[in-house]
Design an enzyme around this catalytic site. Structure first.
Site, PDB file in Angstrom:
ATOM      1  CB  CYS A   3     -18.735 -53.911  37.536  1.00 43.49           C
ATOM      2  SG  CYS A   3     -19.974 -52.782  38.240  1.00 43.49           S
ATOM      3  CG  HIS A  45     -16.986 -49.220  37.793  1.00 42.87           C
ATOM      4  ND1 HIS A  45     -17.536 -50.212  37.916  1.00 42.87           N
ATOM      5  CD2 HIS A  45     -15.869 -49.172  38.543  1.00 42.87           C
ATOM      6  CE1 HIS A  45     -17.047 -50.904  39.200  1.00 42.87           C
ATOM      7  NE2 HIS A  45     -15.849 -50.472  39.216  1.00 42.87           N
ATOM      8  CG  ASN A  85     -25.203 -49.347  52.085  1.00 46.56           C
ATOM      9  OD1 ASN A  85     -25.399 -48.596  53.101  1.00 46.56           O
ATOM     10  ND2 ASN A  85     -25.914 -50.317  51.576  1.00 46.56           N
ATOM     11  CB  THR A  93     -23.123 -56.489  48.343  1.00 49.38           C
ATOM     12  OG1 THR A  93     -24.153 -55.638  47.717  1.00 49.38           O
ATOM     13  CG2 THR A  93     -23.044 -56.614  49.981  1.00 49.38           C
ATOM     14  CG  HIS A  98     -25.233 -49.024  44.413  1.00 52.10           C
ATOM     15  ND1 HIS A  98     -24.225 -49.375  44.384  1.00 52.10           N
ATOM     16  CD2 HIS A  98     -26.079 -49.351  45.474  1.00 52.10           C
ATOM     17  CE1 HIS A  98     -24.189 -50.499  45.475  1.00 52.10           C
ATOM     18  NE2 HIS A  98     -25.252 -50.053  46.274  1.00 52.10           N
TER      19      HIS A  98
HETATM   20  P1  5GP Z   1     -25.119 -52.283  48.468  1.00 51.20           P
HETATM   21  O1  5GP Z   1     -25.087 -53.455  49.438  1.00 51.20           O
HETATM   22  O2  5GP Z   1     -23.826 -52.545  47.547  1.00 51.20           O
HETATM   23  O3  5GP Z   1     -25.456 -50.909  48.665  1.00 51.20           O
HETATM   24  O4  5GP Z   1     -26.024 -52.502  47.335  1.00 51.20           O
HETATM   25  C1  5GP Z   1     -26.220 -53.519  46.207  1.00 51.20           C
HETATM   26  C2  5GP Z   1     -27.674 -53.527  45.961  1.00 51.20           C
HETATM   27  O5  5GP Z   1     -27.609 -54.306  44.544  1.00 51.20           O
HETATM   28  C3  5GP Z   1     -28.430 -54.900  46.698  1.00 51.20           C
HETATM   29  O6  5GP Z   1     -29.486 -53.939  47.424  1.00 51.20           O
HETATM   30  C4  5GP Z   1     -28.919 -55.767  46.008  1.00 51.20           C
HETATM   31  O7  5GP Z   1     -30.171 -56.350  46.241  1.00 51.20           O
HETATM   32  C5  5GP Z   1     -28.821 -55.246  44.527  1.00 51.20           C
HETATM   33  N1  5GP Z   1     -28.415 -56.051  43.455  1.00 51.20           N
HETATM   34  C6  5GP Z   1     -27.312 -56.805  43.527  1.00 51.20           C
HETATM   35  N2  5GP Z   1     -27.384 -57.515  42.219  1.00 51.20           N
HETATM   36  C7  5GP Z   1     -28.274 -56.941  41.423  1.00 51.20           C
HETATM   37  C8  5GP Z   1     -28.898 -57.422  40.125  1.00 51.20           C
HETATM   38  O8  5GP Z   1     -28.268 -58.141  39.282  1.00 51.20           O
HETATM   39  N3  5GP Z   1     -29.977 -56.562  39.475  1.00 51.20           N
HETATM   40  C9  5GP Z   1     -30.694 -55.554  40.545  1.00 51.20           C
HETATM   41  N4  5GP Z   1     -31.753 -55.127  39.983  1.00 51.20           N
HETATM   42  N5  5GP Z   1     -30.193 -55.392  41.938  1.00 51.20           N
HETATM   43  C10 5GP Z   1     -29.016 -56.160  42.195  1.00 51.20           C
HETATM   44 ZN    ZN Z   2     -19.353 -50.874  37.371  1.00 52.65          ZN
END
Ligand code: 5GP
Ligand code: ZN
Length: 114
Positions: A3, A45, A85, A93, A98
């Site tokens: 993760c 987590h 989300n 994703t 979060h």
């Molecule tokens: P989700 O699509 O799950 O709601 O949001 C995941 C978010 O995590 C996305 O906006 C993506 O840009 C961000 N993200 C993914 N990998 C990383 C990372 O390694 N570092 C940071 N700071 N953000 C990340």
């Molecule tokens: Zn985690």
């Protein structure tokens, strides 16, 4: 467990923590969708709201209520939007719950039916 947010939490992957306490930490999103785009990440987590224990819910409530106190540091004075989300249709994703914090500009409310 593979993760990315757990690895950032543990410092295995470096990322500047703009704020951190026992409940959560705040980082900048790597792919910002607004002038200011942060992620508020609970330390423990779990993937979904439906996975939260009572203890997680109490921790999450404390974390949410901390956001206004970070207004100056994060530049949230003009207002902000929180997005969580959940699951495939929402486009989640990273499967560690979060909260997106979007700010720094007027935020259109998307009409996704168009
Ligand atoms: P989700 O699509 O799950 O709601 O949001 C995941 C978010 O995590 C996305 O906006 C993506 O840009 C961000 N993200 C993914 N990998 C990383 C990372 O390694 N570092 C940071 N700071 N953000 C990340
Ligand atoms: Zn985690």
């Amino acid at each position: 467990m593979d993760c990315i947010f757990c690895k950032i939490r543990d410092g295995v992957i470096p990322s500047e923590k703009l704020y951190e306490d026992d409940d959560m930490f705040v980082i900048r999103d790597i792919d910002p969708k607004a002038a200011k785009h942060y992620l508020m990440i609970p330390k423990r987590h779990y993937k979904l709201i439906s996975d939260m224990t009572d203890e997680d819910a109490a921790s999450f409530a404390r974390a949410l209520r901390k956001i206004p106190a970070l207004s100056d540091k994060l530049g949230l004075g003009g207002g902000y939007r929180l997005i969580i989300n959940q699951g495939d249709d929402a486009g989640q994703t990273v499967f560690h719950l979060h909260v997106h914090i979007l700010a720094g500009q007027p935020l259109d409310f998307p009409d996704l039916k168009k």
